[in-house]
Design a protein around this motif. Structure first.
Motif, PDB file in Angstrom:
ATOM      1  N   UNK A  53       0.828  -1.206   0.000  1.00  0.00           N
ATOM      2  CA  UNK A  53       0.000   0.000   0.000  1.00  0.00           C
ATOM      3  C   UNK A  53       0.861   1.254   0.000  1.00  0.00           C
ATOM      4  N   UNK A  54       2.008   1.175   0.661  1.00  0.00           N
ATOM      5  CA  UNK A  54       2.941   2.307   0.648  1.00  0.00           C
ATOM      6  C   UNK A  54       3.960   2.182  -0.481  1.00  0.00           C
ATOM      7  N   UNK A  70       2.069   9.530  -0.985  1.00  0.00           N
ATOM      8  CA  UNK A  70       2.552   9.744  -2.365  1.00  0.00           C
ATOM      9  C   UNK A  70       2.729  11.217  -2.711  1.00  0.00           C
ATOM     10  N   UNK A  71       1.925  12.106  -2.109  1.00  0.00           N
ATOM     11  CA  UNK A  71       2.072  13.538  -2.351  1.00  0.00           C
ATOM     12  C   UNK A  71       3.408  14.046  -1.804  1.00  0.00           C
ATOM     13  N   UNK A  72       3.793  13.569  -0.611  1.00  0.00           N
ATOM     14  CA  UNK A  72       5.088  13.952  -0.022  1.00  0.00           C
ATOM     15  C   UNK A  72       6.222  13.483  -0.921  1.00  0.00           C
ATOM     16  N   UNK A  73       6.107  12.251  -1.468  1.00  0.00           N
ATOM     17  CA  UNK A  73       7.133  11.720  -2.359  1.00  0.00           C
ATOM     18  C   UNK A  73       7.295  12.591  -3.603  1.00  0.00           C
ATOM     19  N   UNK A 118       8.765  19.710   3.063  1.00  0.00           N
ATOM     20  CA  UNK A 118       8.826  19.933   4.507  1.00  0.00           C
ATOM     21  C   UNK A 118       7.777  20.938   4.966  1.00  0.00           C
ATOM     22  N   UNK A 119       7.538  21.968   4.160  1.00  0.00           N
ATOM     23  CA  UNK A 119       6.505  22.955   4.505  1.00  0.00           C
ATOM     24  C   UNK A 119       5.122  22.310   4.469  1.00  0.00           C
ATOM     25  N   UNK A 120       4.923  21.411   3.515  1.00  0.00           N
ATOM     26  CA  UNK A 120       3.657  20.684   3.410  1.00  0.00           C
ATOM     27  C   UNK A 120       3.436  19.821   4.656  1.00  0.00           C
ATOM     28  N   UNK A 121       4.487  19.109   5.089  1.00  0.00           N
ATOM     29  CA  UNK A 121       4.403  18.260   6.275  1.00  0.00           C
ATOM     30  C   UNK A 121       4.115  19.094   7.521  1.00  0.00           C
ATOM     31  N   UNK A 175       8.108  11.252   7.150  1.00  0.00           N
ATOM     32  CA  UNK A 175       9.476  11.723   7.346  1.00  0.00           C
ATOM     33  C   UNK A 175      10.510  10.610   7.235  1.00  0.00           C
ATOM     34  N   UNK A 176      10.540   9.672   8.179  1.00  0.00           N
ATOM     35  CA  UNK A 176      11.589   8.652   8.188  1.00  0.00           C
ATOM     36  C   UNK A 176      11.563   7.778   6.940  1.00  0.00           C
ATOM     37  N   UNK A 177      10.370   7.373   6.517  1.00  0.00           N
ATOM     38  CA  UNK A 177      10.272   6.500   5.339  1.00  0.00           C
ATOM     39  C   UNK A 177      10.515   7.279   4.051  1.00  0.00           C
ATOM     40  N   UNK A 178       9.904   8.434   3.912  1.00  0.00           N
ATOM     41  CA  UNK A 178      10.049   9.227   2.688  1.00  0.00           C
ATOM     42  C   UNK A 178      11.484   9.693   2.483  1.00  0.00           C
ATOM     43  N   UNK A 179      12.200  10.000   3.588  1.00  0.00           N
ATOM     44  CA  UNK A 179      13.597  10.426   3.497  1.00  0.00           C
ATOM     45  C   UNK A 179      14.561   9.242   3.610  1.00  0.00           C
TER      46      UNK A 179
END
Length: 404
Positions: free
Chosen positions: A51-52, A258-261, A272-275, A336-340
């Motif tokens: 799913x991720x 997916x949007x963060x990615x 980061x601003x979005x988060x 954060x941790x997964x996306x980065x």
């Protein structure tokens, strides 16, 4: 659209839970949710973090050919996982004495395992057409309500409830598959190496997910083993209410990831601003919901669950802070941790929390029943959030967010 869709997911349990707990009673309701917990374990292994992972791969895809390849690999891999998992789950109730009463329900709910194989929510998250999934979810969820009211009328209708529950998931999955075909997303030729590659790269996400779910999904099962179906009924009925509030945030996580990615590929400061915006929104809403649940616990339990669920008042108060803790943990771990790609930190947190949970959940559940299970879950969520805050700080991401 997501909020509207999740509003339906919120309202349906609010309508159904008070009806089911009164019609079935705490014991039969506990049996159903014990069987469902076992099935959800199977779904977790079949999903295998796709799913991720798959939604992230599709979000990064450069053309339709890459999307079709990820689509094919994901479904075929899930089908290969389904065969052994379904076989194991089907025989478990026949070998564990305390589960003998739920063997028929488990067999029926295997339909839900098949639904997990062909479920394509990750596809719509990746191509950012969650509106389609939302429409299907709303229609299917609403259609299940009159079916349950019509067919489930006594404590002897557990099998009917299981059929309706699993069939609605299957119907939703089939409809989304058909819509995907109209979107010109289809199966393509793949190699064995493609499957092994996907399993290898999705495994860190799976290990993180399974570690978290080991303490969330296993709690009703452990409670059923060391206590009674009555206590399972008390715990799961309360957890449905808590879950309804938390699911408002978790459904958003499926589209935010997916949007963060995508934003991170364009510009790290922009992501980061979005988060940061998501953080303030989730914290504010979570705090408000938590206070609301705590103050109205007595009213909610008496009006929605009834007099047989008196323990649920204390349980709901114990669980109320989780409306803040769980969404924040998802933000810190997934966004954060997964996306980065801090995968070591991402995996370490759930493993530690899972070990801690199993140290105290068995004795607490044995001594205090449903109340003990509720305390265990709260302790684990606190430990998880503190560890995530530490690792996000250690990675330097907290400083980057502050400066963005």
């Amino acid at each position: 659209m997501l909020f509207f869709s999740q509003g339906i997911n919120f309202l349906v349990p609010i309508v159904l839970v008070p009806y089911l707990v009164r019609v079935l009673g705490p014991i039969e309701y506990g049996k159903f949710n014990l069987a469902l917990s076992i099935i959800l374990y199977g779904c977790l292994f079949i999903d295998f973090g796709f799913n991720l992972y798959s939604s992230g791969m599709i979000a990064k895809a450069k053309n339709k050919q890459e999307i079709n390849k990820t689509y094919t690999i994901t479904i075929i891999t899930k089908l290969l996982l389904f065969i052994p998992i379904c076989s194991v789950i089907s025989v478990i109730p026949f070998y564990i004495t305390k589960f003998h009463d739920i063997k028929t329900i488990v067999l029926i709910l295997n339909i839900q395992l098949l639904s997990s194989v062909i479920s394509t929510i990750w596809l719509y998250q990746g191509i950012e057409k969650v509106r389609i999934y939302s429409y299907v979810n709303i229609i299917i969820k609403l259609s299940s309500v009159p079916l349950i009211f019509y067919f489930v009328k006594t404590e002897f209708d557990l099998n009917k409830l299981a059929i309706i529950q699993s069939s609605t998931f299957l119907a939703s999955a089939l409809i989304l598959i058909l819509i995907a075909t109209k979107e010109k997303i289809h199966f393509v030729r793949i190699k064995i190496e493609d499957i092994t590659y996907q399993l290898k790269h999705a495994s860190p996400i799976f290990l993180g997910t399974v570690s978290v779910s080991l303490y969330t999904m296993s709690t009703p099962i452990i409670l059923g083993l060391v206590s009674t179906a009555y206590e399972v009924g008390q715990y799961t009925a309360t957890d449905k209410i808590r879950g309804a509030f938390i699911s408002i945030f978790l459904i958003l996580s499926n589209v935010i990831y997916p949007r963060v990615n995508k934003l991170r590929m364009e510009s790290e400061p922009k992501a980061l601003r979005f988060i940061k915006k998501v953080f303030f929104l989730q914290t504010s809403l979570g705090f408000a919901f938590s206070i609301l649940i705590y103050l109205s616990a007595n009213f909610i339990v008496h009006n929605y669950l009834g007099k047989d669920f008196y323990q649920s008042i204390i349980l709901l108060k114990i669980m109320s802070p989780m409306v803040i803790f769980v969404p924040l943990s998802v933000l810190l771990s997934n966004y954060l941790l997964l996306s980065w790609e801090y995968k070591r930190y991402y995996l370490t947190v759930p493993i530690i929390t899972c070990i801690c949970h199993f140290i105290y959940v068995i004795p607490l559940s044995n001594l205090y029943g449903a109340i003990g299970s509720g305390i265990s879950i709260l302790l684990t969520e606190i430990i998880s959030l503190l560890l995530l805050l530490y690792f996000v700080y250690k990675s330097g991401l907290m400083k980057k967010i502050y400066e963005s």
